[in-house]
Structure formats: structure tokens, C-alpha cells
Design an enzyme around this catalytic site. Sequence first.
Site, PDB file in Angstrom:
ATOM      1  N   PHE A  85     -13.349  -4.857   1.236  1.00 20.17           N
ATOM      2  CA  PHE A  85     -14.451  -4.080   0.649  1.00 20.17           C
ATOM      3  C   PHE A  85     -15.761  -4.265   1.436  1.00 20.17           C
ATOM      4  CE2 PHE A  85     -12.385  -4.457  -3.861  1.00 20.17           C
ATOM      5  CZ  PHE A  85     -11.425  -3.532  -3.492  1.00 20.17           C
ATOM      6  N   PRO A  86     -15.724  -4.211   2.786  1.00 25.36           N
ATOM      7  CA  PRO A  86     -16.959  -4.408   3.561  1.00 25.36           C
ATOM      8  C   PRO A  86     -18.010  -3.337   3.263  1.00 25.36           C
ATOM      9  CG  PRO A  86     -15.219  -3.508   4.962  1.00 25.36           C
ATOM     10  CD  PRO A  86     -14.574  -3.893   3.662  1.00 25.36           C
ATOM     11  N   LEU A  87     -17.535  -2.157   2.791  1.00 28.96           N
ATOM     12  CA  LEU A  87     -18.462  -1.063   2.457  1.00 28.96           C
ATOM     13  C   LEU A  87     -18.590  -0.893   0.947  1.00 28.96           C
ATOM     14  CD1 LEU A  87     -17.174   1.526   5.094  1.00 28.96           C
ATOM     15  CD2 LEU A  87     -19.211   0.090   5.232  1.00 28.96           C
ATOM     16  N   PHE A  92     -13.921   0.631  -3.541  1.00 25.68           N
ATOM     17  CA  PHE A  92     -13.782   1.846  -4.353  1.00 25.68           C
ATOM     18  C   PHE A  92     -15.156   2.331  -4.869  1.00 25.68           C
ATOM     19  CE2 PHE A  92      -9.625  -0.310  -4.691  1.00 25.68           C
ATOM     20  CZ  PHE A  92      -8.827   0.706  -4.180  1.00 25.68           C
ATOM     21  N   TYR A 143       0.867  -1.178   0.000  1.00 24.28           N
ATOM     22  CA  TYR A 143       0.000   0.000   0.000  1.00 24.28           C
ATOM     23  C   TYR A 143       0.905   1.231   0.000  1.00 24.28           C
ATOM     24  CZ  TYR A 143      -3.805  -3.166   1.370  1.00 24.28           C
ATOM     25  OH  TYR A 143      -4.727  -4.188   1.419  1.00 24.28           O
TER      26      TYR A 143
HETATM   27  N1  LIG Z   1      -6.788  -8.576   0.760  1.00 27.10           N
HETATM   28  C1  LIG Z   1      -7.069  -7.756  -0.208  1.00 27.10           C
HETATM   29  O1  LIG Z   1      -6.861  -8.043  -1.366  1.00 27.10           O
HETATM   30  C2  LIG Z   1      -7.643  -6.406   0.098  1.00 27.10           C
HETATM   31  C3  LIG Z   1      -8.223  -5.648  -0.937  1.00 27.10           C
HETATM   32  C4  LIG Z   1      -8.778  -4.433  -0.619  1.00 27.10           C
HETATM   33  C5  LIG Z   1      -8.754  -3.972   0.694  1.00 27.10           C
HETATM   34  N2  LIG Z   1      -8.171  -4.735   1.672  1.00 27.10           N
HETATM   35  C6  LIG Z   1      -8.181  -4.302   3.088  1.00 27.10           C
HETATM   36  O2  LIG Z   1      -9.525  -4.160   3.462  1.00 27.10           O
HETATM   37  C7  LIG Z   1      -9.735  -2.868   4.033  1.00 27.10           C
HETATM   38  C8  LIG Z   1     -11.147  -2.408   3.731  1.00 27.10           C
HETATM   39  O3  LIG Z   1     -11.338  -2.243   2.343  1.00 27.10           O
HETATM   40  P1  LIG Z   1     -11.388  -0.819   1.640  1.00 27.10           P
HETATM   41  O4  LIG Z   1     -10.852   0.213   2.561  1.00 27.10           O
HETATM   42  O5  LIG Z   1     -10.790  -0.956   0.296  1.00 27.10           O
HETATM   43  O6  LIG Z   1     -12.921  -0.650   1.358  1.00 27.10           O
HETATM   44  P2  LIG Z   1     -14.205  -0.356   2.280  1.00 27.10           P
HETATM   45  O7  LIG Z   1     -13.848  -0.448   3.720  1.00 27.10           O
HETATM   46  O8  LIG Z   1     -15.301  -1.193   1.756  1.00 27.10           O
HETATM   47  O9  LIG Z   1     -14.566   1.140   1.876  1.00 27.10           O
HETATM   48  C9  LIG Z   1     -13.692   2.179   2.013  1.00 27.10           C
HETATM   49  C10 LIG Z   1     -14.283   3.366   1.258  1.00 27.10           C
HETATM   50  O10 LIG Z   1     -15.495   3.759   1.883  1.00 27.10           O
HETATM   51  C11 LIG Z   1     -15.389   5.112   2.340  1.00 27.10           C
HETATM   52  N3  LIG Z   1     -15.983   5.124   3.686  1.00 27.10           N
HETATM   53  C12 LIG Z   1     -15.509   4.536   4.811  1.00 27.10           C
HETATM   54  N4  LIG Z   1     -16.344   4.745   5.842  1.00 27.10           N
HETATM   55  C13 LIG Z   1     -17.384   5.484   5.347  1.00 27.10           C
HETATM   56  C14 LIG Z   1     -18.551   6.021   5.925  1.00 27.10           C
HETATM   57  N5  LIG Z   1     -18.841   5.824   7.218  1.00 27.10           N
HETATM   58  N6  LIG Z   1     -19.395   6.720   5.111  1.00 27.10           N
HETATM   59  C15 LIG Z   1     -19.118   6.932   3.818  1.00 27.10           C
HETATM   60  N7  LIG Z   1     -18.011   6.441   3.218  1.00 27.10           N
HETATM   61  C16 LIG Z   1     -17.148   5.726   3.978  1.00 27.10           C
HETATM   62  C17 LIG Z   1     -13.928   5.447   2.378  1.00 27.10           C
HETATM   63  O11 LIG Z   1     -13.709   6.808   2.056  1.00 27.10           O
HETATM   64  P3  LIG Z   1     -13.213   7.882   3.167  1.00 27.10           P
HETATM   65  O12 LIG Z   1     -11.736   7.708   3.273  1.00 27.10           O
HETATM   66  O13 LIG Z   1     -13.630   9.170   2.586  1.00 27.10           O
HETATM   67  O14 LIG Z   1     -13.927   7.545   4.435  1.00 27.10           O
HETATM   68  C18 LIG Z   1     -13.370   4.555   1.276  1.00 27.10           C
HETATM   69  O15 LIG Z   1     -13.501   5.201   0.024  1.00 27.10           O
HETATM   70  C19 LIG Z   1      -8.647  -2.004   3.396  1.00 27.10           C
HETATM   71  O16 LIG Z   1      -8.406  -0.833   4.133  1.00 27.10           O
HETATM   72  C20 LIG Z   1      -7.490  -2.959   3.339  1.00 27.10           C
HETATM   73  O17 LIG Z   1      -6.806  -2.957   4.590  1.00 27.10           O
HETATM   74  C21 LIG Z   1      -7.631  -5.952   1.381  1.00 27.10           C
END
Ligand SMILES: NC(=O)c1ccc[n+]([C@@H]2O[C@H](COP(=O)([O-])OP(=O)(O)OC[C@H]3O[C@@H](n4cnc5c(N)ncnc54)[C@H](OP(=O)(O)O)[C@@H]3O)[C@@H](O)[C@H]2O)c1
Length: 296
Positions: A217-219, A222, A67
Amino acid sequence: MIQTKPALGGSFSFQKTGPTVWRMGYGAMQLAGPGVFGPPKDHDGAIKVLREAVAAGVNHIDTSDFYGPHVVNKLIREALHPYPNDLVIVTKLGAKRGPDASWLPAISAAELTSAVHDNLRHLGLDALDIVNLRIMGKIHEPSEGSIEEAFTTMAELQRQGLIRHIGLSNVTSKQIAEARRIADVVCVQNHYNLAHRDDDALIDELAASGIAYVPFFPLGGFTPLQSSTLSDVAARLGATAMQVALAWLLQRSPNILLIPGTSSLAHLHENLAAAKLNLPPPVLAELNAIATATNH
Ligand SMILES: NC(=O)c1ccc[n+]([C@@H]2O[C@H](COP(=O)([O-])OP(=O)(O)OC[C@H]3O[C@@H](n4cnc5c(N)ncnc54)[C@H](OP(=O)(O)O)[C@@H]3O)[C@@H](O)[C@H]2O)c1
């Protein structure tokens, strides 16, 4: 409808003498620059988010040295080192970044070994608590194929004491079974959320074996989750759509651990508060229909 529930979703202990964490954790990927590449737009803001997460009780942070690359691990070290005793930093190996920000596989023994040392150096640790072997597959979906060679290297790095516990990411049930014949697997990190439920059977299978399932991607990642049902339910409960999506995951199975990602303090607090939200059975049924509608 907010009711008293255990702090941060209650605790989960990784098996085979693994550490215990709160089920509501934090994913640090969003702290890097746009496209998870380069430095953050707001360095001090990123440091604040990390410190605030830990101050609020979070003891499970997900990261990777790819990252940035290196950026997120260095931010974690700057914000939190020396680390609290109970903090579990979970990192991952298996990819590298091209100069154009592309994500490339890096699973040879030499690449995995050098990535472990990069993680140790950038995080300022002598050993890594939990390391996921990330299989590139179809980027955000797994694809079948033997992972024996790479997983054997992970087991060797564990034998050397550089990795305490091993997990897998972006894998199929068959690949998990193949890995478990070589060494213990304490967690699996795959793409899963309210609208994307390919892993429903896998989650139940892992729960029966005491293995944590950590959705990425729990939320929605992207492309944040959007659904009129989700918005309606949230409005009725006096919560936000993102809180309902996280609460649904916590109620989906006791082996699910959350690592929602954010670079915003307000979103961090909103997400952590989701652990207190109780979704009654009729609401769960309504939410379950979102995936049925999406998948048909
Ligand atoms: N193993 C893998 O291949 C893999 C792949 C992807 C991710 N990951 C891990 O999984 C974690 C979670 O995935 P992710 O961060 O990609 O996706 P996510 O948690 O599904 O969503 C994050 C996105 O949602 C927005 N967000 C977060 N909280 C919010 C809220 N309360 N209201 C509105 N928007 C909100 C964030 O923007 P803001 O910054 O503006 O809040 C960001 O754009 C990552 O941080 C990473 O550590 C692992």
C-alpha cells in the site's frame, strides 16, 4: 525540480548472495479482477502493463498465487515467460481465498508446500527467487504470536531447493527475530506509506541488518493517499501526488524497495518516473508532518 537521479531509484542487493534489483519495482496484485478476485476486466491491458514494466527496466515484480487466485501468476507467465535473466519475481504464501473472495490463513505445512508447487506451476519456474511468508494477523496489521512452525516449513522448502530466499510479510519485530533464529530473512513486506508509519523503527532496524523493507500500500492501497499538503507539494514540484508519495519512500531509507500497483499504463509510467524526483530537506519536513497530523 526534476533532477537526474539513478535509473529506477538505484539498485539494492538482497543479502546472503541474493539477487540485485532496481529499487523501483512493480506490484501485480491490481491486475486481477475487482477485490483481487477473478480475471481482469481487460486481459490484454494487463499483459501490456506487465510487458511495459519490464521493457522500462523493472526487474522486481511482486505477486502471489492467491491473487485471483492463480490469475495474476498466470498473467505474469503469459506476458513474460521465458523470463529475462535479471527478473526477480517475489511471491508469497500463507493465505487462500474463500469462494466469497475472503482471505483465509493457510499456513499448515501441507498448505505451504502445496502453495509453493502452485506458484512454481503457474509461474512456470523450477525454483522461486524470493518467497514471503504472509502472516494474516489483523489482515493489514500484524499481531504478535509465534510463527516458528510455519517458518520452519519455509526453511525446509528452501532446503529442498524450491525457494531460494525467504521473506516475511505482515509481521512484528519479535516475529522477525524469531524467524531469523531459524533461517535468513532477506526482506519484510508490511503496510507503510507517508501517512501510515507504524513501522518507522522497524525500517531502521532492518536497514542496520541489510534486510529490504518493501511497503505494501505505498500509495494507500484500496484508499489512495489524499492530503492537501501532498497535493500542494506536488503542484510546487510539477509532479503528481502519487509521485511525491513514492519519492518520499525512496528517500526515507536505502533499504526500501517499491512495488506500487497499477493496472494502467499511464500510472505505470507516472510511478516509474517518481524515481527521478528529488525532495529537498524542507519538503521532506513538510511531508513528514502529514504522518504526525494523521497519528494525533
Ligand atoms: N503482503 C501483503 O499483504 C500485501 C498486501 C497488499 C498489497 N501487496 C503488494 O503490494 C503491491 C502494492 O500495493 P497495492 O497495489 O495494493 O496498493 P498501492 O500501490 O498503494 O495502490 C494501488 C492503487 O493506486 C492506484 N494507482 C496506482 N498508481 C497511481 C497513480 N500514479 N495515480 C493514481 N492512482 C494510482 C491503482 O489504481 P490503477 O490500477 O487505476 O492505477 C490502485 O488502485 C501490490 O500490488 C501487491 O503486490 C502485498
